[in-house]
Design an enzyme around this catalytic site. Sequence first.
Site, PDB file in Angstrom:
ATOM      1  N   HIS A 107       0.820  -1.221   0.000  1.00 33.74           N
ATOM      2  CA  HIS A 107       0.000   0.000   0.000  1.00 33.74           C
ATOM      3  C   HIS A 107       0.851   1.267   0.000  1.00 33.74           C
ATOM      4  O   HIS A 107       0.365   2.345   0.315  1.00 33.74           O
ATOM      5  CB  HIS A 107      -0.942   0.014   1.203  1.00 33.74           C
ATOM      6  CG  HIS A 107      -2.016  -1.025   1.120  1.00 33.74           C
ATOM      7  ND1 HIS A 107      -2.814  -1.399   2.176  1.00 33.74           N
ATOM      8  CD2 HIS A 107      -2.434  -1.780   0.074  1.00 33.74           C
ATOM      9  CE1 HIS A 107      -3.665  -2.338   1.798  1.00 33.74           C
ATOM     10  NE2 HIS A 107      -3.448  -2.597   0.531  1.00 33.74           N
ATOM     11  N   CYS A 135      10.127  15.077  -8.885  1.00 38.07           N
ATOM     12  CA  CYS A 135      10.688  13.743  -9.131  1.00 38.07           C
ATOM     13  C   CYS A 135      12.129  13.919  -9.603  1.00 38.07           C
ATOM     14  O   CYS A 135      12.376  14.658 -10.558  1.00 38.07           O
ATOM     15  CB  CYS A 135       9.858  13.040 -10.208  1.00 38.07           C
ATOM     16  SG  CYS A 135      10.637  11.539 -10.833  1.00 38.07           S
TER      17      CYS A 135
HETATM   18  P1  NAD Z   1      -7.021  -2.581  10.680  1.00 35.43           P
HETATM   19  O1  NAD Z   1      -6.929  -1.373  11.553  1.00 35.43           O
HETATM   20  O2  NAD Z   1      -8.217  -2.732   9.816  1.00 35.43           O
HETATM   21  O3  NAD Z   1      -6.940  -3.879  11.615  1.00 35.43           O
HETATM   22  C1  NAD Z   1      -5.991  -3.988  12.635  1.00 35.43           C
HETATM   23  C2  NAD Z   1      -6.044  -5.399  13.184  1.00 35.43           C
HETATM   24  O4  NAD Z   1      -4.987  -5.532  14.127  1.00 35.43           O
HETATM   25  C3  NAD Z   1      -7.355  -5.724  13.915  1.00 35.43           C
HETATM   26  O5  NAD Z   1      -7.806  -6.986  13.464  1.00 35.43           O
HETATM   27  C4  NAD Z   1      -6.953  -5.789  15.399  1.00 35.43           C
HETATM   28  O6  NAD Z   1      -7.655  -6.786  16.121  1.00 35.43           O
HETATM   29  C5  NAD Z   1      -5.476  -6.166  15.291  1.00 35.43           C
HETATM   30  N1  NAD Z   1      -4.650  -5.670  16.398  1.00 35.43           N
HETATM   31  C6  NAD Z   1      -4.745  -4.490  17.069  1.00 35.43           C
HETATM   32  N2  NAD Z   1      -3.794  -4.410  18.000  1.00 35.43           N
HETATM   33  C7  NAD Z   1      -3.072  -5.565  17.943  1.00 35.43           C
HETATM   34  C8  NAD Z   1      -1.966  -6.074  18.667  1.00 35.43           C
HETATM   35  N3  NAD Z   1      -1.385  -5.396  19.660  1.00 35.43           N
HETATM   36  N4  NAD Z   1      -1.479  -7.299  18.342  1.00 35.43           N
HETATM   37  C9  NAD Z   1      -2.058  -8.020  17.328  1.00 35.43           C
HETATM   38  N5  NAD Z   1      -3.113  -7.591  16.610  1.00 35.43           N
HETATM   39  C10 NAD Z   1      -3.618  -6.371  16.910  1.00 35.43           C
HETATM   40  O7  NAD Z   1      -5.679  -2.643   9.839  1.00 35.43           O
HETATM   41  P2  NAD Z   1      -5.339  -3.330   8.434  1.00 35.43           P
HETATM   42  O8  NAD Z   1      -6.066  -4.621   8.306  1.00 35.43           O
HETATM   43  O9  NAD Z   1      -3.863  -3.308   8.329  1.00 35.43           O
HETATM   44  O10 NAD Z   1      -5.965  -2.354   7.323  1.00 35.43           O
HETATM   45  C11 NAD Z   1      -5.830  -0.960   7.454  1.00 35.43           C
HETATM   46  C12 NAD Z   1      -5.162  -0.218   6.297  1.00 35.43           C
HETATM   47  O11 NAD Z   1      -4.744   1.067   6.798  1.00 35.43           O
HETATM   48  C13 NAD Z   1      -3.909  -0.886   5.828  1.00 35.43           C
HETATM   49  O12 NAD Z   1      -4.082  -1.157   4.503  1.00 35.43           O
HETATM   50  C14 NAD Z   1      -2.769   0.125   6.010  1.00 35.43           C
HETATM   51  O13 NAD Z   1      -2.296   0.549   4.742  1.00 35.43           O
HETATM   52  C15 NAD Z   1      -3.359   1.339   6.632  1.00 35.43           C
HETATM   53  N6  NAD Z   1      -2.759   1.666   7.947  1.00 35.43           N
HETATM   54  C16 NAD Z   1      -1.400   1.601   8.139  1.00 35.43           C
HETATM   55  C17 NAD Z   1      -0.847   1.872   9.382  1.00 35.43           C
HETATM   56  C18 NAD Z   1       0.645   1.807   9.568  1.00 35.43           C
HETATM   57  O14 NAD Z   1       1.385   1.941   8.593  1.00 35.43           O
HETATM   58  N7  NAD Z   1       1.137   1.555  10.785  1.00 35.43           N
HETATM   59  C19 NAD Z   1      -1.669   2.208  10.451  1.00 35.43           C
HETATM   60  C20 NAD Z   1      -3.056   2.285  10.223  1.00 35.43           C
HETATM   61  C21 NAD Z   1      -3.578   2.002   8.963  1.00 35.43           C
END
Ligand code: NAD
Length: 229
Positions: A107, A135
Amino acid sequence: MKKRLVVLTGAGISAESGLRTFRGSDGMWEHENIEDVCTPRGYSRDKKRVKDFYNFLRLGLKDHEPNAAHIALAQLEKRLGNEMLLVTQNVDDLHERAGSRQVLHMHGALMRLACERNPNHRFVFTGEETMETRCPFCGAMSRPDIVFFEEQPQYMEEIQDALRECEEFVYIGTSSVVYPAAGFKSYAHSFGAKVTCLNLEVPASDPYTDVCIEGKASIIVPEWCDKFK
Ligand code: NAD
């Protein structure tokens, strides 16, 4: 090379590093309208606002450190080498800072920018993007290297090849609702891989997941990685 293991990580693996998940009640998108900051339309309407949003996230990464789950996966890569493929939906750089060398950011990545004109032009960028940032390859305007909703995720061919051939697929800290990543488990399963889920909450059972381990990523990921010794 045929992969023994394909790992998919989501926002949950970075939650204990203090980065908010997407759908949690304290989700990082809570104060922003996704339509405004994560769609091609929003970007066309107000490029500066979108660049500023990702600048804020990029510059904030320095306040967060990789946790034991990121470190365990980096150590596992050292043991398995090319037999392992790490794919992340995250745009943060915590896998790299934990020591992972090969990370496919499907992503996009905050620590890179892309080119508005040529999708093959991408470059490392750690500062603050402005309307003047260009760029380095062709001089066109830069844009965040973030896959907006309705855009095509990156590295799909490489990921699908690995999923078809791997022995095991594990998905960690992802709610498995964003496609195409949400379809990886059924795809890998249909080609014979064992499918494992590591998550804070075990999701409703599905026919494609063979094993579910519930708990915090910082605890269950290192334990799970130990089995590859
Ligand atoms: P999501 O927020 O939809 O789901 C997060 C999942 O992680 C949930 O199922 C939850 O139960 C689980 N979770 C929460 N805390 C946890 C822990 N301590 N240990 C284990 N599991 C835990 O996230 P997603 O499915 O990755 O989709 C969200 C989209 O948003 C992604 O495509 C991403 O690109 C983006 N995003 C990225 C970041 C980042 O880069 N850190 C942060 C937020 C969202």
